[in-house]
Motif scaffolding. Sequence first.
Motif, PDB file in Angstrom:
ATOM      1  N   THR A  16      44.511  45.781  33.903  1.00 34.15           N
ATOM      2  CA  THR A  16      44.562  46.260  35.288  1.00 34.15           C
ATOM      3  C   THR A  16      43.189  46.744  35.726  1.00 34.15           C
ATOM      4  OG1 THR A  16      46.826  46.962  34.868  1.00 34.15           O
ATOM      5  CG2 THR A  16      45.781  47.799  36.859  1.00 34.15           C
ATOM      6  N   LEU A  17      42.468  47.380  34.820  1.00 36.43           N
ATOM      7  CA  LEU A  17      41.108  47.819  35.109  1.00 36.43           C
ATOM      8  C   LEU A  17      40.233  46.636  35.499  1.00 36.43           C
ATOM      9  CD1 LEU A  17      38.820  50.287  34.235  1.00 36.43           C
ATOM     10  CD2 LEU A  17      38.411  48.480  32.596  1.00 36.43           C
ATOM     11  N   LEU A  18      40.349  45.529  34.773  1.00 34.67           N
ATOM     12  CA  LEU A  18      39.528  44.358  35.064  1.00 34.67           C
ATOM     13  C   LEU A  18      39.869  43.765  36.428  1.00 34.67           C
ATOM     14  CD1 LEU A  18      39.570  42.628  31.565  1.00 34.67           C
ATOM     15  CD2 LEU A  18      37.820  44.111  32.546  1.00 34.67           C
ATOM     16  N   ILE A  19      41.141  43.753  36.779  1.00 34.85           N
ATOM     17  CA  ILE A  19      41.556  43.238  38.087  1.00 34.85           C
ATOM     18  C   ILE A  19      40.998  44.114  39.202  1.00 34.85           C
ATOM     19  CG2 ILE A  19      43.558  42.886  39.598  1.00 34.85           C
ATOM     20  CD1 ILE A  19      45.139  42.169  37.044  1.00 34.85           C
ATOM     21  N   ALA A  20      41.115  45.415  39.042  1.00 32.42           N
ATOM     22  CA  ALA A  20      40.675  46.344  40.086  1.00 32.42           C
ATOM     23  C   ALA A  20      39.156  46.406  40.196  1.00 32.42           C
ATOM     24  CB  ALA A  20      41.237  47.730  39.817  1.00 32.42           C
ATOM     25  N   ALA A  21      38.443  46.246  39.094  1.00 30.44           N
ATOM     26  CA  ALA A  21      36.986  46.356  39.114  1.00 30.44           C
ATOM     27  C   ALA A  21      36.327  45.187  39.825  1.00 30.44           C
ATOM     28  CB  ALA A  21      36.445  46.473  37.691  1.00 30.44           C
ATOM     29  N   ARG A  22      37.004  44.058  39.893  1.00 32.17           N
ATOM     30  CA  ARG A  22      36.425  42.881  40.552  1.00 32.17           C
ATOM     31  C   ARG A  22      36.239  43.090  42.047  1.00 32.17           C
ATOM     32  NH1 ARG A  22      40.436  38.785  37.923  1.00 32.17           N
ATOM     33  NH2 ARG A  22      39.753  39.025  35.795  1.00 32.17           N
ATOM     34  N   LYS A  23      37.146  43.847  42.662  1.00 32.77           N
ATOM     35  CA  LYS A  23      37.125  44.015  44.115  1.00 32.77           C
ATOM     36  C   LYS A  23      36.888  45.482  44.445  1.00 32.77           C
ATOM     37  CE  LYS A  23      40.396  40.258  44.456  1.00 32.77           C
ATOM     38  NZ  LYS A  23      41.740  39.859  44.805  1.00 32.77           N
ATOM     39  N   ARG A  24      35.643  45.849  44.640  1.00 31.11           N
ATOM     40  CA  ARG A  24      35.304  47.246  44.890  1.00 31.11           C
ATOM     41  C   ARG A  24      35.863  47.767  46.211  1.00 31.11           C
ATOM     42  NH1 ARG A  24      29.115  47.376  43.417  1.00 31.11           N
ATOM     43  NH2 ARG A  24      29.494  45.427  42.386  1.00 31.11           N
ATOM     44  N   LYS A  25      36.043  46.899  47.187  1.00 34.94           N
ATOM     45  CA  LYS A  25      36.550  47.364  48.483  1.00 34.94           C
ATOM     46  C   LYS A  25      37.989  47.860  48.379  1.00 34.94           C
ATOM     47  CE  LYS A  25      38.096  42.855  50.052  1.00 34.94           C
ATOM     48  NZ  LYS A  25      38.101  41.888  51.118  1.00 34.94           N
ATOM     49  N   PHE A  63      53.141  48.832  37.992  1.00 33.08           N
ATOM     50  CA  PHE A  63      53.505  48.146  36.756  1.00 33.08           C
ATOM     51  C   PHE A  63      52.264  47.807  35.941  1.00 33.08           C
ATOM     52  CE2 PHE A  63      57.012  47.267  39.684  1.00 33.08           C
ATOM     53  CZ  PHE A  63      58.030  47.838  38.961  1.00 33.08           C
ATOM     54  N   ASN A  64      51.811  48.761  35.186  1.00 33.66           N
ATOM     55  CA  ASN A  64      50.740  48.517  34.242  1.00 33.66           C
ATOM     56  C   ASN A  64      50.884  49.493  33.082  1.00 33.66           C
ATOM     57  OD1 ASN A  64      48.905  50.928  34.655  1.00 33.66           O
ATOM     58  ND2 ASN A  64      48.936  50.123  36.736  1.00 33.66           N
ATOM     59  N   CYS A  65      50.189  49.185  32.011  1.00 28.09           N
ATOM     60  CA  CYS A  65      50.320  49.994  30.789  1.00 28.09           C
ATOM     61  C   CYS A  65      49.838  51.420  30.982  1.00 28.09           C
ATOM     62  CB  CYS A  65      49.521  49.351  29.660  1.00 28.09           C
ATOM     63  SG  CYS A  65      50.084  47.719  29.223  1.00 28.09           S
ATOM     64  N   ALA A  66      48.863  51.612  31.870  1.00 30.61           N
ATOM     65  CA  ALA A  66      48.314  52.958  32.061  1.00 30.61           C
ATOM     66  C   ALA A  66      49.352  53.901  32.637  1.00 30.61           C
ATOM     67  CB  ALA A  66      47.085  52.906  32.963  1.00 30.61           C
ATOM     68  N   VAL A  74      60.953  54.558  41.393  1.00 30.40           N
ATOM     69  CA  VAL A  74      59.839  55.040  42.217  1.00 30.40           C
ATOM     70  C   VAL A  74      59.196  53.881  42.969  1.00 30.40           C
ATOM     71  CG1 VAL A  74      57.510  56.034  42.121  1.00 30.40           C
ATOM     72  CG2 VAL A  74      59.371  57.088  40.848  1.00 30.40           C
ATOM     73  N   TYR A  75      59.029  52.770  42.302  1.00 33.89           N
ATOM     74  CA  TYR A  75      58.433  51.580  42.928  1.00 33.89           C
ATOM     75  C   TYR A  75      59.269  51.097  44.111  1.00 33.89           C
ATOM     76  CZ  TYR A  75      57.286  46.623  43.408  1.00 33.89           C
ATOM     77  OH  TYR A  75      56.969  45.384  43.900  1.00 33.89           O
ATOM     78  N   VAL A  76      60.574  50.921  43.899  1.00 41.80           N
ATOM     79  CA  VAL A  76      61.453  50.412  44.958  1.00 41.80           C
ATOM     80  C   VAL A  76      61.562  51.407  46.109  1.00 41.80           C
ATOM     81  CG1 VAL A  76      63.842  49.778  45.484  1.00 41.80           C
ATOM     82  CG2 VAL A  76      62.756  48.894  43.424  1.00 41.80           C
ATOM     83  N   VAL A  77      61.759  52.682  45.807  1.00 42.85           N
ATOM     84  CA  VAL A  77      61.885  53.694  46.860  1.00 42.85           C
ATOM     85  C   VAL A  77      60.585  53.803  47.659  1.00 42.85           C
ATOM     86  CG1 VAL A  77      62.160  56.175  47.265  1.00 42.85           C
ATOM     87  CG2 VAL A  77      63.714  54.986  45.715  1.00 42.85           C
ATOM     88  N   THR A  78      59.444  53.742  46.980  1.00 42.35           N
ATOM     89  CA  THR A  78      58.158  53.796  47.680  1.00 42.35           C
ATOM     90  C   THR A  78      58.006  52.627  48.638  1.00 42.35           C
ATOM     91  OG1 THR A  78      57.122  54.958  45.834  1.00 42.35           O
ATOM     92  CG2 THR A  78      55.655  53.837  47.366  1.00 42.35           C
ATOM     93  N   LEU A  79      58.299  51.426  48.155  1.00 43.85           N
ATOM     94  CA  LEU A  79      58.188  50.253  49.028  1.00 43.85           C
ATOM     95  C   LEU A  79      59.150  50.330  50.206  1.00 43.85           C
ATOM     96  CD1 LEU A  79      57.692  47.212  46.623  1.00 43.85           C
ATOM     97  CD2 LEU A  79      56.050  48.230  48.165  1.00 43.85           C
TER      98      LEU A  79
END
Length: 197
Positions: free
Chosen positions: A30-39, A115-118, A87-92
């Motif tokens: 997840t870190l790698l996915i998020a780090a690609r797009k700084r915006k 949904f990630n390991c962190a 939490v995911y469903v209620v938030t959405l």
Amino acid sequence: MEFIKNIMLTAFTAVIVENTVFCRALGTSTLLIAARKRKNLVGFGICVTYMTALISVLTYVADRIFNFSEAGYIYIPLVYTAILGIVYVVTLLCMWKFVPRLFIAMRKYIHVSAFNCAVLGSMFLISKYCTTLGDYFIHGIGIGLGFVLAVYITAIIYDRLYSEKVPYAFRGYPLLMIYIGILSMAFWGLSSHTLNY
């Protein structure tokens, strides 16, 4: 004053010692996915911190309701995954119903941040080290901010990892893993005096 000092110490411990990426190796993909797009970093950071803070409170409630004994530990992953899903469903649903404009802007972050390991790993870490509701909540926020810090530190250097100055064999992912390994050692050094191993 002592109360504020304890809150600050707990928050620092959660951000540094329980850093899910650098000290626990959770959520690296997840870190790698998020780090690609700084915006997207701000939206992602808000979502992860929201998830870990809310889930930490619900983890406290679940731990008190179920009072997991030695035999009950078999059910912990099922209960924590159910909490995460709820939490995911209620938030959405709440965002879709009450703030549709925010829902459109944030829905791409909610999936990855929920949904990630962190996030799931933070539930186990929090329940292991915390006893009071305040500890659970502060650690939840701290773990979320620690994860965002890890993403930010990785995003800063991400473009340089693909530079022409880097030998081809190390360019990109191999160098990123070396970089994360070096940061992990630094964070481990910061946290080693507080861990009970």
